[in-house]
Design a protein around this motif. Sequence first.
Motif, mmCIF file in Angstrom:
data_model
loop_
_atom_site.group_PDB
_atom_site.id
_atom_site.type_symbol
_atom_site.label_atom_id
_atom_site.label_comp_id
_atom_site.label_asym_id
_atom_site.label_seq_id
_atom_site.Cartn_x
_atom_site.Cartn_y
_atom_site.Cartn_z
ATOM 1 N N SER A 183 -12.094 -2.399 26.618
ATOM 2 C CA SER A 183 -12.653 -3.294 25.599
ATOM 3 C C SER A 183 -12.977 -2.576 24.291
ATOM 4 N N LEU A 213 -11.903 -10.788 25.917
ATOM 5 C CA LEU A 213 -12.400 -9.503 26.409
ATOM 6 C C LEU A 213 -13.731 -9.675 27.136
ATOM 7 N N THR A 260 -14.658 -8.661 31.071
ATOM 8 C CA THR A 260 -15.501 -7.465 31.145
ATOM 9 C C THR A 260 -16.683 -7.723 32.071
#
Length: 364
Positions: free
Chosen positions: A261, A289, A293
């Motif tokens: 990321s 993202l 994540t």
Amino acid sequence: MLTGSYYKPLDHTRLDTRIQDEALSGLIKCLCDTLFIYLDKASKNIVEGELHRLVDVYGKVACKWLCSEIGALRAYFAGHGSKAQGRHALTALTWACLATDCNEVTQKEVLLSLTVFLAATAADTHLWRCALKRLLKFWTVHPSLCDLHCSIILSLEPSLSVVCMLAALCTKLLKEQKSPSVDVQAKMLDVYCKVVLQSRTAIDMQLLGKCGSIFTWVTHESFSTQLLAPTLKCLLRNPDELIHAVSWMVSVLPIDCSRYSLDILKKSVGLFSSQPTTRDGMVGLVSSLARQTSDGQVAFDVLGQLLAELKGLKLAEQRVSVLQTHFMPFLKHLSFFIMLLHSCKAKVHSLDVANCKFVQLKCC
């Protein structure tokens, strides 16, 4: 509508086994010329049935001429297509699936035609599903041709249509609970990189959005060795054109993106672009993202980096992009929101504070 008076002479001609090659060529050409003439289902079924019977009776000779006519139609659909073109492409794809009695060289041309016709249906979700269903049935009925297509698809000139066909083949493998070899997986990702991540122009997102199955078997190793570097490079060199494609790719990856990321964000300049569409694309990328994540510390670091950029932004629209609610997935902890609030208070622009309040309401 195609009537019985036209159909019966064709049916009678079918029974004449002494038919000459030239006559068969002309007959198949006449049938294929109806692609843009007969739009009703009954007429299309009659034409398809006659083509099917000709292939059954005359085998390789009929397949040869059918492949020739299908190849001539291919150029019309080469630039993908509209919904209207998609209906014709679906019919052409159905005809192409009749050409089964061909040698490997001719079958390569058939596969290229199928690839173009499939891509041309992407503008309409219903047509796309119908085309994919017919392809999957075709490969199920003719497993040897499926194996042949798998072996030659990667030899075709890389294009978005080829990526689309690769996705269709991956869907077939998934239904059979199979997986391609590691070598084939690597080659598929190479094609994707050449076609999408190395493109100098914007990608057709309607078509790309149908290709998610090619990432089914992506691992951390394959992503870091094949996809990460091209992704960072395209975000740095051509964000205006490719930001939406990268955002989509991240959203369909089957791996946790925590370790990537920060690297991706550092190379991304789209969020701070003066172009609204690029900023919107970057907002989508960060949102993707965030969903991919799972590491809370990484999410905290990403948010901290985003907020640090506020200091250098002059346009209110750019600061608003940083505070968009698409970043909500990163605001999982109260400390994130406190950092956001302090950052907004350090600014005097009312839009920043307004967006922060909006985020606060969403968090509550």
